[in-house]
Design a protein around this motif. Structure first.
Motif, short mmCIF file in Angstrom:
data_model
loop_
_atom_site.label_atom_id
_atom_site.label_comp_id
_atom_site.label_asym_id
_atom_site.label_seq_id
_atom_site.Cartn_x
_atom_site.Cartn_y
_atom_site.Cartn_z
N TYR A 39 29.12 32.52 8.42
CA TYR A 39 28.41 33.50 8.18
C TYR A 39 28.23 34.35 6.98
CZ TYR A 39 25.26 37.34 10.05
OH TYR A 39 24.30 38.29 10.16
N ALA A 40 29.25 34.85 6.87
CA ALA A 40 29.57 35.75 5.75
C ALA A 40 29.23 35.25 4.31
CB ALA A 40 30.95 36.29 5.55
N LEU A 41 29.47 33.94 4.20
CA LEU A 41 29.23 33.19 2.97
C LEU A 41 27.69 32.70 2.95
CD1 LEU A 41 32.72 31.36 2.37
CD2 LEU A 41 31.97 33.70 1.37
N TYR A 42 27.29 32.21 3.93
CA TYR A 42 26.07 31.55 3.82
C TYR A 42 24.92 32.15 4.62
CZ TYR A 42 29.21 27.80 2.36
OH TYR A 42 30.24 27.20 1.50
N GLU A 43 24.93 32.74 5.45
CA GLU A 43 23.72 33.32 6.21
C GLU A 43 23.48 34.78 5.86
OE1 GLU A 43 22.41 31.27 8.55
OE2 GLU A 43 24.14 29.71 8.13
N THR A 44 24.01 35.33 4.89
CA THR A 44 23.82 36.77 4.71
C THR A 44 22.95 36.96 3.36
OG1 THR A 44 26.11 37.01 3.74
CG2 THR A 44 25.59 37.62 5.97
N ASN A 45 22.38 35.79 2.85
CA ASN A 45 21.94 35.83 1.46
C ASN A 45 20.54 36.48 1.46
OD1 ASN A 45 24.09 34.54 0.10
ND2 ASN A 45 23.09 32.51 0.88
N CYS A 46 20.07 36.62 2.55
CA CYS A 46 18.63 37.35 2.74
C CYS A 46 18.95 38.88 2.78
CB CYS A 46 18.04 36.62 3.97
SG CYS A 46 17.55 35.08 4.15
N GLU A 47 18.01 39.70 2.39
CA GLU A 47 17.94 41.07 2.30
C GLU A 47 18.11 41.45 3.68
OE1 GLU A 47 15.66 44.68 0.61
OE2 GLU A 47 14.48 42.83 0.37
N LYS A 59 15.51 42.70 12.56
CA LYS A 59 16.17 42.47 11.21
C LYS A 59 16.94 43.84 10.75
CE LYS A 59 14.09 38.25 10.06
NZ LYS A 59 13.48 37.50 9.05
N ILE A 60 18.12 43.56 10.25
CA ILE A 60 18.82 44.71 9.60
C ILE A 60 19.60 44.25 8.39
CG2 ILE A 60 19.20 45.92 11.77
CD1 ILE A 60 21.99 44.96 11.86
N LEU A 61 20.20 45.07 7.58
CA LEU A 61 20.99 44.54 6.67
C LEU A 61 22.28 43.99 6.90
CD1 LEU A 61 21.41 47.69 4.30
CD2 LEU A 61 20.18 45.85 3.84
#
Length: 345
Positions: free
Chosen positions: A203-211, A251-253
């Motif tokens: 999740y930290a590496l691939y799922e958080t690339n969106c704003e 949606k949040i940061l």
């Protein structure tokens, strides 16, 4: 944006000057029907306006951005006084050399006309300079907004990258070490925790690339993170978690609350004393509210290991993404430490 900026700040003044030259000429042709007179009118207007064009563009490209925009007002005024005098002399010279040679030239009449036209020339120059100032400041402001937006995007991206690094080698090492110990005592639990660690890293590496990311993913991430942090706690530590956000599509940061959780375990857990960590995440009215209560066992300066950097990073991200839409409280209350972060939706 760049094309629109060019159309407005570059093409508009050209159209204005063209109208000043062409309209009087076309009016002369329309009323007299004499194309020759119209051409002479156009040539005369173009010659007369040339010094004004020079003054306009010198201000637009030099005086305003390089002098006035830097706050040197006196220098700007002085340069324009010199520019006006040069404009006036050039205007008289052009009027003399391109005059109608069929008419007699009398210096006395020309000098009187020069004095009479001085205030009008000054007014026209002031209007031209004001026009240049308006367009140039509009252009500079747009450019500043674009650069500021790009700078904020770069800063946010850099801060998010740093925040991902909160999953530092110490956390990974401790988690793997605890899991390796469980392999012999409780293989099923070890397998489950290894799966949590894998999901957390994914999740930290691939799922958080969106704003912005859905709350659902953040809750799953925090549950995995807390479960792994609990491996380091003894039986004397109580950890209560209450994540109750009905609409998990909000949606949040990404990775917004990890610093608060990390600090709660870092400064709220003791292996030698009773301790607790209470974490709640709820939607109250039109706000997302994240609260953390923990016992207070502050680390000494030598054991802080970067403590506080994550919180400062969090504050900067909140200021960028939720200006005037968030509230952060962090304070000691007796023997406890309390943190609350609320975000207006």
């Amino acid at each position: 944006m760049g094309k629109k900026k060019f159309m407005f700040t570059e093409l508009l003044p050209i159209l204005v000057w063209a109208m000043i030259v062409v309209v009087p000429s076309m009016s002369s042709v329309f009323f007299s029907g004499n194309w020759s007179n119209g051409f002479r009118e156009m040539l005369s207007s173009a010659i007369n306006i040339m010094p004004l064009l020079i003054l306009y563009y010198v201000n637009y490209y030099l005086f305003i951005p390089k002098v006035l925009y830097k706050g040197e007002v006196k220098k700007f005024v002085l340069l324009n006084i010199v520019g006006f005098l040069l404009y006036f002399v050039l205007h008289l010279l052009l009027s003399y050399f391109f005059r109608d040679h069929r008419a007699p030239f009398e210096f006395r009449h020309s000098f009187v006309f020069m004095l009479w036209s001085l205030p009008w020339s000054l007014l026209i120059c002031i209007m031209a300079i004001g026009f240049a100032m308006g367009l140039k400041f509009y252009e500079l402001r747009n450019q500043q907004l674009i650069e500021e937006k790009e700078r904020k995007n770069e800063q946010t991206e850099a801060e998010l990258t740093w925040l991902k690094n909160q999953l530092n080698p110490h956390f990974l090492f401790n988690s793997l070490n605890n899991i390796s110990c469980q392999i012999y005592t409780d293989p099923d639990e070890a397998q489950e925790n290894l799966s949590r660690l894998s999901s957390l890293l994914r999740y930290a590496l691939y799922e958080t690339n969106c704003e912005f990311v859905p709350v659902k993913g953040e809750i799953e991430f925090m549950n995995d993170y807390i479960a792994l942090m609990k491996l380091r706690c003894t039986d004397r530590t109580t950890v209560d978690v209450d994540f109750n956000v009905e609409d998990t599509n909000i949606k949040i940061l990404p990775l917004l609350y990890i610093s608060l959780i990390e600090n709660a375990f870092k400064h709220g857990v003791s292996n030698n004393s009773d301790s607790f960590v209470n974490i709640s995440f709820k939607k109250e009215d039109n706000r997302l509210v994240f609260r953390v209560r923990n016992s207070n066992f502050p680390k000494t300066d030598g054991k802080r290991s970067g403590s506080g950097i994550g919180i400062e990073n969090l504050k900067r991200r909140l200021q960028l993404a939720y200006p005037k839409r968030h509230n952060y409280i962090s304070e000691r209350r007796g023997n406890e430490f309390f943190s609350e972060l609320s975000i207006d939706l």
